[in-house]
Design an enzyme around this catalytic site. Structure first.
Site, PDB file in Angstrom:
ATOM      1  CD  GLU B  50      10.674 -43.424  61.841  1.00 40.13           C
ATOM      2  OE1 GLU B  50       9.971 -42.467  60.842  1.00 40.13           O
ATOM      3  OE2 GLU B  50      11.482 -44.644  61.409  1.00 40.13           O
ATOM      4  CD  GLN B 113      16.716 -49.915  58.589  1.00 43.40           C
ATOM      5  OE1 GLN B 113      16.818 -50.625  59.913  1.00 43.40           O
ATOM      6  NE2 GLN B 113      15.332 -49.537  58.010  1.00 43.40           N
ATOM      7  CG  MET B 478       2.441 -16.539  55.554  1.00 43.03           C
ATOM      8  SD  MET B 478       1.390 -15.287  56.400  1.00 43.03           S
ATOM      9  CE  MET B 478       1.407 -15.403  58.136  1.00 43.03           C
TER      10      MET B 478
END
Lengths: 163, 569
Positions: B50, B113, B478
């Site tokens: 998602e 859910q 980084m």
């Protein structure tokens, strides 16, 4: 500095949490917060007392205005206004203290709204300092319980917060 | 006519001319997916996670200025999407996110859910709604699209319980909408603009500084016109790149933590600063107190009043839509008798050229080892500087921003505000749906790419010929750079061990993989990828110098003019 911010907000589920969430997410301080529907039930009016520098208060009003549900925001403390807070105090009222407590309530123009053999509930309205003064004036050991609504306020005269 | 909630959702999206929904089905959105199945106007792009759905919808919007739409199921569908939503929110990207919710009667009962979607997403959306009555559904969706695209854009989420998708209501989609609590300012205050124009004309050392607001409001043409008219230097933030042509002489490059020497010096030393659609954030101006040491007048144009005077006190605030304000500025300038001070401007430019002559982006070319800067430069050459470039987050992102000179807006797609690793690949997918046939490169690193690598499968399903430019240094580059510079070379957990064979991995997903280890092979590999393999997804795994660092650098908490340059090390 202490500011009183008045908000007109859509009376929708979750509106309060949007405002409260904004304050906590951005680290703004809330001294007190009161909210209830207005004469138009689709709108709620919220009063928030916050302490912060002018820059912070400016950001608070801008951020509040940015919330989609917020219709209007005013910093009441910018100009003439009146503010009131309601307090209920339950005190021990026995023996000679029973009469004394009644007198103190009268001096502060409070009302005794519940009476038992051993206690009173005193209702008091005023600005924050007056309520603080009452608590300071009575014997602390007699206080059984206090509850305060937090400040609500309104502009004087022509200052009107309306849609 | 009475329609079910699910039918209403689809009809609303059709009314909004939505072309694509990026999403992933699940229990609570089954009825909506069923309606989706029965029509062919809206296409659904099935992702593999998602988070990728939201990033793809986000980049679809960034690269086109259309609203991105995604749909996920309740609970884990939503929580997976949150990173994507927060990414879009930080960069003000207009999205509409449809989320399934458990039936209204189950809300609050810890149902299967179930998650408090409105509560979880509240701090990272422009607004969100829970639709409890099917009669409110169409109007709510109308509001969602309206709020997402107007004012300072942003993601808007609509949470729809399953029973609402079954219940019926009369369908009516309003043509227009107005909200008493939401009226964004469009036109800037004419008096303020007049003050601003006067300041610009009086300036001795002027500077224009622009950000993502220019891109979001499609104000590029007007910005170019204004800046050329004035003859002033301009710098752009990471989010603003492409708003003004990167190859133009007046452009000093990006500013900020990894900005160019000339841009940061000019920003620090200017006497009048025109800030447009930018927000003076910590990565841009460094330490605000240090920035404030040089007296300068600041004009700030932004559609969001809360962006003005938030971190830096502003002298002339102008709240309004950027193109409208720029229009008015240009009109007033054209009408004015006075012109900028030529002599002062010439002296200012001479100073800037001196700064520019430091050539701060110069780097040492390795003989045997590939430098990441070189790969980006070659990519720029091979793609003619005209590709859509998405990126993940880290050193590669900065190299891309520094060395790929974007001449057009909406070509540079990156997560600037939230800094979300895993953004690049799904973003590249979104770009291709908004711009079919476009050349799309995803500049990434071996750590970032693995945060959404499952989308290689989506790319196969939809035949998306993305070119993945993997700058593989075997480190969280980084993080390693900061550890080298500020933590005594203690590379705590920044080494990525046990890397996959990316060539085999790409092939396993049905794509083309290449591994490039020598500098002389960089250009041929790129030419092959963008030539012979034009229509394939190619994973180019460039093994680069593991110790390459990004310069210039303004350390956190330092002032803009306190840069560390490569030459000083």
């Amino acid at each position: 500095m202490r500011h009183i911010i008045s908000i007109l907000i859509e009376n929708e589920a979750g509106a309060l949490s949007r405002v409260a969430g904004l304050f906590s997410a951005r680290g703004y301080n809330i001294e007190s917060l009161t909210v209830a529907p207005t004469e138009d039930p689709s709108l709620s009016r919220m009063t928030i007392v916050s302490i912060g520098s002018d820059d912070i208060i400016e950001q608070i009003t801008k951020q509040l205005n940015k919330l989609i549900d917020v219709v209007k925001v005013v910093d009441l403390s910018e100009a003439a206004h009146v503010e009131r807070e309601l307090m209920l105090v339950k005190v021990r009222a026995t023996g000679k203290e029973r009469e004394e407590m009644k007198r103190m309530a009268d001096i502060f123009r409070g009302h005794i709204i519940d009476v038992t053999e051993s206690s009173y509930v005193i209702e008091l309205t005023g600005d924050t300092r007056k309520l603080d003064a009452f608590l300071d004036a009575i014997d602390r050991s007699l206080i059984l319980e206090t509850v305060r609504t937090g400040v609500c306020g309104i502009g004087r005269g022509d200052r009107i917060l309306k849609v | 006519m009475q329609l079910t909630g699910a039918e209403i959702v689809i009809r609303c999206l059709q009314e909004e001319k939505v072309e694509y929904i990026f999403g992933y089905p699940g229990g609570s959105v089954l009825f909506i997916y069923d309606e989706l199945f029965k029509q062919d106007q809206i296409k659904h792009i099935l992702v593999r996670h998602e988070q990728a759905a939201v990033h793809a919808a986000d980049a679809y919007s960034r690269s086109s200025n259309k609203i991105g739409v995604c749909m996920v199921t309740s609970g884990p569908g939503v929580t997976n999407a949150v990173t994507g939503i927060a990414t879009a929110y930080m960069d003000s990207i207009p999205l509409v996110i449809l989320t399934g919710q458990v039936p209204t009667a189950y809300i609050g009962q810890d149902a299967f859910q179930e998650a408090d979607t409105v509560g979880i997403t509240r701090p990272c959306v422009k607004h969100n709604f829970l639709v409890k009555d099917v009669k409110d559904l169409a109007l709510t969706l109308k509001k969602a699209f309206y709020i997402a695209r107007t004012g300072r854009p942003g993601p808007v989420l609509v949470d729809i319980p399953k029973d609402v998708t079954i219940q019926k209501a009369e369908f009516h989609y309003p043509k227009t909408i107005s909200l008493r609590s939401y009226n964004p300012v469009i036109k800037g205050h004419a008096g303020q603009i007049k003050k601003a124009v006067q300041l610009l004309l009086d300036a001795k050392r002027p500077m224009v500084y622009t950000g993502g607001g220019v891109i979001l409001s499609d104000a590029s043409d007007k910005l170019i016109k204004l800046v050329r008219m004035l003859g002033f230097p301009i710098t752009q933030t990471l989010m603003g790149l492409g708003g003004y042509p990167g190859t133009d002489r007046q452009h000093l490059g990006m500013l900020g933590m990894h900005g160019t020497f000339e841009a940061n010096m000019a920003m620090q030393n200017c006497d009048v600063l025109l800030a447009i659609g930018a927000r003076f954030d910590d990565r841009v101006i460094g330490n605000p107190a240090h920035f404030g040491q040089v007296p300068r007048k600041i004009i700030h144009v932004d559609i969001d009043p809360s962006s003005i005077s938030k971190r830096v006190k502003v002298d002339v605030p102008i709240v309004g839509n950027v193109p409208d304000v720029l229009d008015e500025m240009i009109r007033q300038l054209e009408a004015s008798q006075s012109r900028p001070d030529e002599k002062a401007l010439a002296a200012w430019w001479a100073q800037i050229e001196e700064w520019r002559a430091r050539d701060c982006l110069k780097y040492k070319m390795g003989k045997d080892v590939i430098m990441p800067q070189f790969v980006v430069e070659k990519l720029y050459e091979v793609t003619g500087g005209d590709a859509f470039v998405t990126s993940d987050v880290g050193q590669h992102q900065m190299f891309a921003a520094q060395y790929y000179k974007f001449d057009k807006p909406r070509r540079w797609i990156n997560s600037g505000g939230l800094g979300t690793m895993g953004f690049g690949l799904p973003a590249a997918m979104g770009v291709l749906f908004a711009n079919p046939g476009a050349t799309v490169a995803c500049i990434t690193g071996e750590a970032s790419i693995q945060m959404n690598i499952q989308e290689l499968s989506t790319c196969k399903q939809f035949r998306l010929p993305i070119k993945i430019i993997n700058l593989n240094n075997g480190y969280l580059g980084m993080v390693r750079q900061w550890q080298q510079m500020f933590h005594g070379n203690r590379y705590s957990e920044s080494y990525v061990d046990a890397l996959p064979d990316f060539v085999k991995l790409a092939e396993a997903y049905g794509h083309v993989g290449m591994r490039i280890t020598k500098p002389e092979d960089v250009e041929p590999a790129l030419r092959e990828a963008f030539g012979k393999h034009k229509n394939d997804l190619v994973f180019l795994d460039f093994v680069i110098d593991p110790k390459a660092n990004v310069f210039p650098m303004v350390a956190a908490g330092k002032g803009l003019s306190e840069m560390i340059l490569a030459e000083e090390l």
